[in-house]
Design a protein around this motif. Structure first.
Motif, mmCIF file in Angstrom:
data_model
loop_
_atom_site.group_PDB
_atom_site.id
_atom_site.type_symbol
_atom_site.label_atom_id
_atom_site.label_comp_id
_atom_site.label_asym_id
_atom_site.label_seq_id
_atom_site.Cartn_x
_atom_site.Cartn_y
_atom_site.Cartn_z
ATOM 1 N N ASN A 80 0.751 -1.048 0.334
ATOM 2 C CA ASN A 80 -0.458 0.300 0.169
ATOM 3 C C ASN A 80 0.933 1.496 0.097
ATOM 4 O O ASN A 80 0.445 1.970 0.180
ATOM 5 N N GLY A 81 2.154 0.984 0.122
ATOM 6 C CA GLY A 81 2.765 2.309 -0.008
ATOM 7 C C GLY A 81 3.525 3.509 1.039
ATOM 8 O O GLY A 81 4.126 3.134 0.981
ATOM 9 N N ILE A 82 2.625 2.063 2.769
ATOM 10 C CA ILE A 82 3.150 2.648 3.842
ATOM 11 C C ILE A 82 2.802 1.904 4.268
ATOM 12 O O ILE A 82 3.135 0.088 4.090
ATOM 13 N N GLY A 83 3.781 1.581 5.579
ATOM 14 C CA GLY A 83 4.283 0.548 6.302
ATOM 15 C C GLY A 83 5.657 -0.292 6.370
ATOM 16 O O GLY A 83 6.553 0.299 5.433
ATOM 17 N N THR A 84 6.047 -0.913 7.278
ATOM 18 C CA THR A 84 6.740 -1.938 6.983
ATOM 19 C C THR A 84 6.772 -3.541 6.198
ATOM 20 O O THR A 84 7.428 -4.082 7.061
ATOM 21 N N ASP A 85 5.590 -4.197 6.145
ATOM 22 C CA ASP A 85 5.489 -5.340 6.610
ATOM 23 C C ASP A 85 4.822 -5.496 4.366
ATOM 24 O O ASP A 85 4.124 -5.139 4.156
ATOM 25 N N ASP A 86 5.303 -6.757 4.415
ATOM 26 C CA ASP A 86 4.609 -7.040 3.258
ATOM 27 C C ASP A 86 3.967 -8.147 3.972
ATOM 28 O O ASP A 86 5.044 -9.736 3.742
ATOM 29 N N TYR A 87 2.895 -9.254 3.404
ATOM 30 C CA TYR A 87 2.671 -10.199 3.164
ATOM 31 C C TYR A 87 1.907 -10.582 1.935
ATOM 32 O O TYR A 87 1.296 -10.090 1.464
ATOM 33 N N ARG A 88 2.552 -12.318 1.530
ATOM 34 C CA ARG A 88 3.045 -12.173 -0.380
ATOM 35 C C ARG A 88 2.487 -13.871 -0.268
ATOM 36 O O ARG A 88 2.688 -14.634 1.291
ATOM 37 N N CYS A 89 1.635 -14.195 -0.587
ATOM 38 C CA CYS A 89 1.434 -15.642 -1.335
ATOM 39 C C CYS A 89 1.569 -16.702 -2.171
ATOM 40 O O CYS A 89 1.653 -15.476 -3.096
ATOM 41 N N PHE A 90 2.684 -17.270 -1.756
ATOM 42 C CA PHE A 90 3.007 -18.506 -3.774
ATOM 43 C C PHE A 90 2.263 -20.179 -3.292
ATOM 44 O O PHE A 90 2.263 -20.284 -2.201
ATOM 45 N N LEU A 91 1.879 -19.893 -4.713
ATOM 46 C CA LEU A 91 1.348 -21.030 -5.206
ATOM 47 C C LEU A 91 1.495 -22.182 -4.715
ATOM 48 O O LEU A 91 2.820 -21.761 -6.340
ATOM 49 N N LEU A 92 1.865 -23.473 -4.187
ATOM 50 C CA LEU A 92 2.655 -24.125 -4.565
ATOM 51 C C LEU A 92 1.770 -25.902 -4.751
ATOM 52 O O LEU A 92 0.622 -25.930 -4.337
ATOM 53 N N ASP A 93 2.657 -26.066 -6.093
ATOM 54 C CA ASP A 93 1.897 -27.841 -6.478
ATOM 55 C C ASP A 93 2.613 -29.280 -5.777
ATOM 56 O O ASP A 93 3.474 -28.964 -6.700
ATOM 57 N N PRO A 94 2.120 -29.623 -4.884
ATOM 58 C CA PRO A 94 2.767 -30.824 -4.532
ATOM 59 C C PRO A 94 2.369 -31.903 -5.804
ATOM 60 O O PRO A 94 2.847 -33.864 -5.470
ATOM 61 N N HIS A 95 1.592 -32.025 -7.044
ATOM 62 C CA HIS A 95 1.580 -32.687 -7.390
ATOM 63 C C HIS A 95 0.878 -34.378 -7.383
ATOM 64 O O HIS A 95 0.864 -35.503 -7.442
ATOM 65 N N LEU A 96 -0.742 -34.213 -6.131
ATOM 66 C CA LEU A 96 -1.080 -35.193 -5.665
ATOM 67 C C LEU A 96 -1.990 -36.002 -6.650
ATOM 68 O O LEU A 96 -2.833 -34.906 -7.623
ATOM 69 N N THR A 97 -1.981 -36.911 -7.254
ATOM 70 C CA THR A 97 -2.613 -38.063 -8.260
ATOM 71 C C THR A 97 -3.426 -39.031 -7.227
ATOM 72 O O THR A 97 -4.163 -39.734 -7.924
ATOM 73 N N GLU A 98 -3.345 -39.186 -6.205
ATOM 74 C CA GLU A 98 -4.162 -39.574 -5.115
ATOM 75 C C GLU A 98 -3.974 -39.084 -3.902
ATOM 76 O O GLU A 98 -3.218 -38.678 -3.095
ATOM 77 N N PRO A 99 -4.684 -39.278 -2.543
ATOM 78 C CA PRO A 99 -5.050 -39.127 -1.163
ATOM 79 C C PRO A 99 -4.026 -39.427 -0.987
ATOM 80 O O PRO A 99 -3.193 -40.460 -0.412
ATOM 81 N N ARG A 100 -3.474 -38.440 -0.005
ATOM 82 C CA ARG A 100 -2.316 -38.574 0.864
ATOM 83 C C ARG A 100 -2.589 -38.083 2.496
ATOM 84 O O ARG A 100 -3.129 -37.487 2.649
ATOM 85 N N TYR A 101 -1.675 -38.285 3.183
ATOM 86 C CA TYR A 101 -2.152 -37.886 4.379
ATOM 87 C C TYR A 101 -0.858 -36.720 5.481
ATOM 88 O O TYR A 101 0.545 -37.469 4.615
ATOM 89 N N LEU A 102 -0.046 -36.296 5.103
ATOM 90 C CA LEU A 102 0.257 -35.239 5.340
ATOM 91 C C LEU A 102 0.654 -35.082 7.264
ATOM 92 O O LEU A 102 -0.047 -35.150 8.063
ATOM 93 N N THR A 103 2.206 -35.051 7.337
ATOM 94 C CA THR A 103 2.092 -35.842 8.770
ATOM 95 C C THR A 103 3.822 -35.042 9.574
ATOM 96 O O THR A 103 4.122 -35.432 10.176
#
Length: 399
Positions: A80-103
């Protein structure tokens, strides 16, 4: 689930999430590569700034690991041109072709000098098109995302949030309790939200996320993340109250100017917690349980003015139990805390309590040259938060 007054959920989403700014005519971006690793533990290595990343824990039987990395470096700036913080989202692809459990999750900040903290969010298959559009139309890597991911319905259910893991200074690899995992459907993506602190400059960053996983045929019980936010209402000290920002309305307006709709959280939280703003070093939020669950882990999050944080179940009753107690907050040690399982029944309550103090301004370099202000919930490094996080398993999903 933790009880949320009907009608409040949508408003809470506005407080936590900012719709990403859109610019037209940007080309489609290349997707980051998912790199499965061997079952050997990842070796810690020094990054380009001389900071050594934590060595990953050994994999357990049946587990695998993959690493997802931003495709290109991102140089933070104040959106926004002011402040000292930047929140940025990055889209990552784990290429899941079948269900997985994240552990387990492990964040590898590419440039710890500017990376303040990182949160990993689950993107369900029906959300992927919206997330990809945000990525495609935003200039540079990722998109602006104060508060949450900016996707429709973000944080509409704080009882079952789309969080997968988080990193803050002092954090190690997060590993689920044996027998538990987070279910990821085929086609799911991961959003890596990075909070950049511009007080340290605007150096480029290329961060990564390590995911450990097991196949769907593993006999695991699903786990969920429950968020316990509470307001922050820290007044200026009597001898330092000449700044216009010592007025609460002015302070809230300043947060809103820096972070847009996410700046509304300071007021919206009272729809969740009840009550009304009242200046105090100590704030809390108590909510009721309307579904049986077992709490497996607890964590807290505050910023630099945080002093204490605790989480209790059934406070003020003979069944009262403290499941998280950090009497002296250390911003550089924000790891989660496994606890002996605690079962809650419908009608039980859970409470998060935080204490923040203004005198830490006199001790910390980040506040040098900044006027004292009435501190409310805000996204910035020098704003504040009071946030408890619980890892829970619902009775309805027992094996």
């Amino acid at each position: 689930m933790i009880g949320l007054r009907r009608g409040a959920a949508t408003t809470i989403a506005l407080g936590f999430a900012l719709t990403a700014m859109v610019a037209c005519g940007q080309p489609e971006k290349e997707q980051p590569e998912a790199r499965p690793s061997s079952d050997a533990a990842t070796t810690g290595a020094a990054d380009q700034h001389g900071v050594t990343s934590a060595k990953a824990l050994p994999l357990r039987p049946g587990e695998h690991r993959m690493t997802l990395t931003m495709p290109d470096a991102y140089t933070p700036s104040a959106p926004n041109g002011i402040g000292t913080d930047d929140y940025r989202c990055f889209l990552l692809d784990p290429h899941l072709t079948e269900p997985r459990y994240l552990t387990g999750t492990n964040v590898l900040p590419g440039n710890p000098t500017v990376v303040h903290h990182v949160i990993l969010f689950k993107v369900t298959p029906d959300q992927v098109a919206e997330a990809q559009t945000k990525d495609d139309v935003s200039s540079g890597e990722g998109w602006t995302c104060f508060g949450g991911t900016g996707l429709t319905g973000d944080f509409s259910n704080v009882d079952d949030a789309n969080w997968l893991g988080a990193w803050a200074p002092g954090s190690k690899e997060s590993v689920t309790r044996p027998g538990y995992g987070v279910k990821l459907d085929p086609g799911s993506r991961i959003i890596m939200q990075v909070h950049y602190n511009l007080l340290a400059g605007d150096q480029p960053d290329t961060s990564s996320a390590e995911l450990r996983w097991r196949p769907d045929n593993a006999d695991l019980r699903p786990i969920h993340t429950m968020l316990l936010p509470a307001p922050v209402e820290l007044p200026c000290r009597p001898a330092h109250d000449q700044s216009p920002l010592c007025d609460r309305d002015n302070a809230v307006a300043d947060v809103q100017a820096r972070f847009g709709p996410a700046g509304n959280t300071a007021n919206v939280l009272y729809l969740l917690c009840g009550g009304a703003p009242h200046p105090s070093e100590v704030t809390s939020c108590t909510r009721g349980v309307d579904q049986g669950m077992t709490i497996l882990g607890a964590a807290g999050h505050m910023h630099l003015l945080g002093r204490k944080i605790s989480i209790e179940v059934n406070p003020g009753t003979p069944q009262a139990k403290t499941i998280l107690d950090i009497p002296i907050w250390d911003f550089d040690n924000q790891g989660s805390h496994p606890i002996p399982p605690v079962h809650l029944d419908p009608g039980d309550t859970v409470k998060v309590t935080c204490k923040h103090v203004q005198w830490l301004r006199d001790k910390l370099p980040s506040f040098k040259g900044q006027p004292e202000r009435y501190v409310v919930w805000g996204e910035g490094t020098t704003d504040e938060m009071c946030l408890g996080m619980l890892q829970v398993a619902y009775d309805s999903e027992k094996k």
